[in-house]
Design an enzyme around this catalytic site. Sequence first.
Site, PDB file in Angstrom:
ATOM      1  N   ARG A 156      73.750  -7.081  39.210  1.00 40.97           N
ATOM      2  CA  ARG A 156      74.087  -5.805  38.576  1.00 40.97           C
ATOM      3  C   ARG A 156      75.578  -5.496  38.684  1.00 40.97           C
ATOM      4  O   ARG A 156      76.191  -5.011  37.728  1.00 40.97           O
ATOM      5  CB  ARG A 156      73.281  -4.664  39.221  1.00 40.97           C
ATOM      6  CG  ARG A 156      71.825  -4.624  38.830  1.00 40.97           C
ATOM      7  CD  ARG A 156      71.154  -3.474  39.536  1.00 40.97           C
ATOM      8  NE  ARG A 156      71.417  -3.541  40.964  1.00 40.97           N
ATOM      9  CZ  ARG A 156      70.648  -4.182  41.833  1.00 40.97           C
ATOM     10  NH1 ARG A 156      69.556  -4.780  41.432  1.00 40.97           N
ATOM     11  NH2 ARG A 156      70.963  -4.227  43.110  1.00 40.97           N
ATOM     12  N   ILE A 157      76.174  -5.772  39.850  1.00 48.83           N
ATOM     13  CA  ILE A 157      77.604  -5.467  40.001  1.00 48.83           C
ATOM     14  C   ILE A 157      78.423  -6.418  39.130  1.00 48.83           C
ATOM     15  O   ILE A 157      79.377  -6.003  38.463  1.00 48.83           O
ATOM     16  CB  ILE A 157      78.044  -5.541  41.483  1.00 48.83           C
ATOM     17  CG1 ILE A 157      77.269  -4.494  42.301  1.00 48.83           C
ATOM     18  CG2 ILE A 157      79.546  -5.316  41.613  1.00 48.83           C
ATOM     19  CD1 ILE A 157      77.493  -4.560  43.807  1.00 48.83           C
TER      20      ILE A 157
ATOM     21  N   THR B 177      78.540 -12.976  45.105  1.00 48.94           N
ATOM     22  CA  THR B 177      77.232 -13.416  45.569  1.00 48.94           C
ATOM     23  C   THR B 177      76.853 -12.737  46.892  1.00 48.94           C
ATOM     24  O   THR B 177      77.713 -12.553  47.741  1.00 48.94           O
ATOM     25  CB  THR B 177      77.212 -14.957  45.719  1.00 48.94           C
ATOM     26  OG1 THR B 177      75.947 -15.339  46.194  1.00 48.94           O
ATOM     27  CG2 THR B 177      78.259 -15.455  46.679  1.00 48.94           C
TER      28      THR B 177
ATOM     29  N   SER C 250      82.299  -9.409  48.071  1.00 45.67           N
ATOM     30  CA  SER C 250      80.893  -9.613  48.459  1.00 45.67           C
ATOM     31  C   SER C 250      80.783  -9.502  49.980  1.00 45.67           C
ATOM     32  O   SER C 250      80.629  -8.398  50.516  1.00 45.67           O
ATOM     33  CB  SER C 250      80.385 -10.960  47.941  1.00 45.67           C
ATOM     34  OG  SER C 250      81.096 -12.044  48.510  1.00 45.67           O
ATOM     35  N   ARG C 251      80.913 -10.627  50.658  1.00 48.96           N
ATOM     36  CA  ARG C 251      80.971 -10.638  52.110  1.00 48.96           C
ATOM     37  C   ARG C 251      81.975 -11.712  52.518  1.00 48.96           C
ATOM     38  O   ARG C 251      82.054 -12.769  51.870  1.00 48.96           O
ATOM     39  CB  ARG C 251      79.596 -10.981  52.738  1.00 48.96           C
ATOM     40  CG  ARG C 251      78.566  -9.869  52.629  1.00 48.96           C
ATOM     41  CD  ARG C 251      78.914  -8.671  53.513  1.00 48.96           C
ATOM     42  NE  ARG C 251      77.905  -7.617  53.487  1.00 48.96           N
ATOM     43  CZ  ARG C 251      77.919  -6.584  52.645  1.00 48.96           C
ATOM     44  NH1 ARG C 251      78.874  -6.457  51.746  1.00 48.96           N
ATOM     45  NH2 ARG C 251      76.978  -5.660  52.726  1.00 48.96           N
TER      46      ARG C 251
ATOM     47  N   ASP D 144      88.366  -7.427  49.706  1.00 47.84           N
ATOM     48  CA  ASP D 144      87.758  -6.228  50.293  1.00 47.84           C
ATOM     49  C   ASP D 144      87.007  -6.598  51.571  1.00 47.84           C
ATOM     50  O   ASP D 144      86.651  -5.723  52.348  1.00 47.84           O
ATOM     51  CB  ASP D 144      86.781  -5.613  49.269  1.00 47.84           C
ATOM     52  CG  ASP D 144      86.137  -4.319  49.754  1.00 47.84           C
ATOM     53  OD1 ASP D 144      86.817  -3.532  50.447  1.00 47.84           O
ATOM     54  OD2 ASP D 144      84.952  -4.083  49.442  1.00 47.84           O
TER      55      ASP D 144
ATOM     56  N   GLU E 129      85.134  -8.325  60.642  1.00 46.25           N
ATOM     57  CA  GLU E 129      85.556  -6.965  60.293  1.00 46.25           C
ATOM     58  C   GLU E 129      85.334  -6.044  61.486  1.00 46.25           C
ATOM     59  O   GLU E 129      84.294  -6.151  62.130  1.00 46.25           O
ATOM     60  CB  GLU E 129      84.757  -6.475  59.084  1.00 46.25           C
ATOM     61  CG  GLU E 129      85.074  -7.297  57.833  1.00 46.25           C
ATOM     62  CD  GLU E 129      84.289  -6.878  56.599  1.00 46.25           C
ATOM     63  OE1 GLU E 129      83.529  -5.895  56.669  1.00 46.25           O
ATOM     64  OE2 GLU E 129      84.429  -7.541  55.570  1.00 46.25           O
TER      65      GLU E 129
ATOM     66  N   HIS F   1      87.036  -3.150  53.363  1.00 46.58           N
ATOM     67  CA  HIS F   1      85.621  -3.107  52.968  1.00 46.58           C
ATOM     68  C   HIS F   1      85.249  -1.704  52.449  1.00 46.58           C
ATOM     69  O   HIS F   1      84.412  -1.007  53.024  1.00 46.58           O
ATOM     70  CB  HIS F   1      84.704  -3.520  54.129  1.00 46.58           C
ATOM     71  CG  HIS F   1      83.333  -3.932  53.667  1.00 46.58           C
ATOM     72  ND1 HIS F   1      82.563  -4.867  54.332  1.00 46.58           N
ATOM     73  CD2 HIS F   1      82.577  -3.530  52.612  1.00 46.58           C
ATOM     74  CE1 HIS F   1      81.404  -5.020  53.702  1.00 46.58           C
ATOM     75  NE2 HIS F   1      81.395  -4.218  52.657  1.00 46.58           N
ATOM     76  N   ILE F   2      85.911  -1.339  51.353  1.00 46.26           N
ATOM     77  CA  ILE F   2      85.704   0.003  50.792  1.00 46.26           C
ATOM     78  C   ILE F   2      85.110  -0.058  49.384  1.00 46.26           C
ATOM     79  O   ILE F   2      85.250   0.898  48.607  1.00 46.26           O
ATOM     80  CB  ILE F   2      87.018   0.822  50.760  1.00 46.26           C
ATOM     81  CG1 ILE F   2      88.152  -0.006  50.123  1.00 46.26           C
ATOM     82  CG2 ILE F   2      87.430   1.290  52.130  1.00 46.26           C
ATOM     83  CD1 ILE F   2      88.829   0.669  49.005  1.00 46.26           C
ATOM     84  N   GLY F   3      84.451  -1.181  49.070  1.00 52.22           N
ATOM     85  CA  GLY F   3      83.917  -1.366  47.716  1.00 52.22           C
ATOM     86  C   GLY F   3      83.138  -0.170  47.201  1.00 52.22           C
ATOM     87  O   GLY F   3      83.298   0.260  46.063  1.00 52.22           O
ATOM     88  N   SER F   4      82.283   0.386  48.032  1.00 49.81           N
ATOM     89  CA  SER F   4      81.428   1.499  47.592  1.00 49.81           C
ATOM     90  C   SER F   4      81.938   2.849  48.092  1.00 49.81           C
ATOM     91  O   SER F   4      81.255   3.865  47.938  1.00 49.81           O
ATOM     92  CB  SER F   4      80.004   1.283  48.116  1.00 49.81           C
ATOM     93  OG  SER F   4      80.017   1.273  49.527  1.00 49.81           O
TER      94      SER F   4
HETATM   95  C1  DGY Z   1      77.213  -2.669  50.545  1.00 51.84           C
HETATM   96  O1  DGY Z   1      76.619  -1.622  50.280  1.00 51.84           O
HETATM   97  O2  DGY Z   1      76.625  -3.689  50.905  1.00 51.84           O
HETATM   98  C2  DGY Z   1      78.691  -2.664  50.401  1.00 51.84           C
HETATM   99  O3  DGY Z   1      79.273  -3.817  50.887  1.00 51.84           O
HETATM  100  C3  DGY Z   1      79.266  -1.501  51.098  1.00 51.84           C
HETATM  101  O4  DGY Z   1      78.992  -1.570  52.447  1.00 51.84           O
END
Ligand code: DGY
Length: 329
Positions: free
Chosen positions: A159-160, A212, A240-241, A265, A270, A289-292
């Site tokens: 989806r992303i 992924t 992603s990670r 990100d 971390e 790590h501020i994606g969301s």
């Molecule tokens: C998630 O929701 O998995 C994003 O990486 C934000 O933490």
Amino acid sequence: MSHKPKILITRKIPAECLSYLKEHCECTLWEEEGSIPRNQLLEQIKDYEGLLLSGTSIDAELLDRAPRLKAVSSISVGYNHFDIDEMKARGVIGTHTPYVLDDTVADLVLALMLSSSRRIAELDAFVKKGNWRRGAVREEHLFGMDVHHATLGIIGMGRIGEAIAKRAVRGFDMNLLYYNRSRKPDVEERFGAEYRSLEDLLTESDFVVLMTPLTPETVRFIRKEHFEMMKPSAFFINASRGQTVDEQALIEALRNGTIRGAGLDVFDKEPISPDNPLLQLDNVVTVPHIGSATVKTRNDMAMVASQNLVGALTGGKAYVVPELQYLVK
Ligand code: DGY
């Protein structure tokens, strides 16, 4: 009065989420900054049927001390901190927060593409240090690379990935390639996306975006040989990670010009260590790590996670992670 499940809320959440949870559960809230420390969580967990968390490892050590635990709800879409086998063995339901963050993470990916290729952080520092002299903006050493009409390769078309595709194609007229476990005919139709092998995607793309999820199969998914396939002018974006990439290989590729730059990100560890060589490189843009992490999206995620926890504990609706859905069917 019907039984209210006892839950532990391991970090501060918005007031409306707390009120909602209090209607349905007997709540204990960790009120200090950050998340409850691991040792205190391990001491307290024995009493609780539900846990609301983000990022806390749900593993054998914790589950062994949690005889009453029925459900854990993570305020995140990623759930690599759940030990799925251990949860299956104990029948503990795990939930996450898909959908609500797709657009916000996609926005950040575009921001990383733009800021790495147009060198925003680097040139911001250049201006603030007083290095902008008359004529300097015509100097080639300050030039960046175009995003518009470039070729974007998305690895992981979930989806992303689709939300990124929409922005890239409709907003920036980019050519779109993708690599995914399965082909997505609807994405091909809507965005003119072309499916490629991983190798071809890496070879042809000007921007490679890794989206992924982290699973046992995707640990160190992108390694030295993959960076060597990329164009020397290409940018690598990871939201992603961190563990999906061999970070040492990425550092080498950025240092020796194998690739042009990166927007990151996420990191192997971390918070990132202050002596991580990535932080010394001008061709890397980093965010923590501020994606969301917008106010609205994080509030929405906390509410979805709260509803998930109540749903999972009371037999109602919940976004249970795919591997554990059989527990609620
Ligand atoms: C998630 O929701 O998995 C994003 O990486 C934000 O933490």
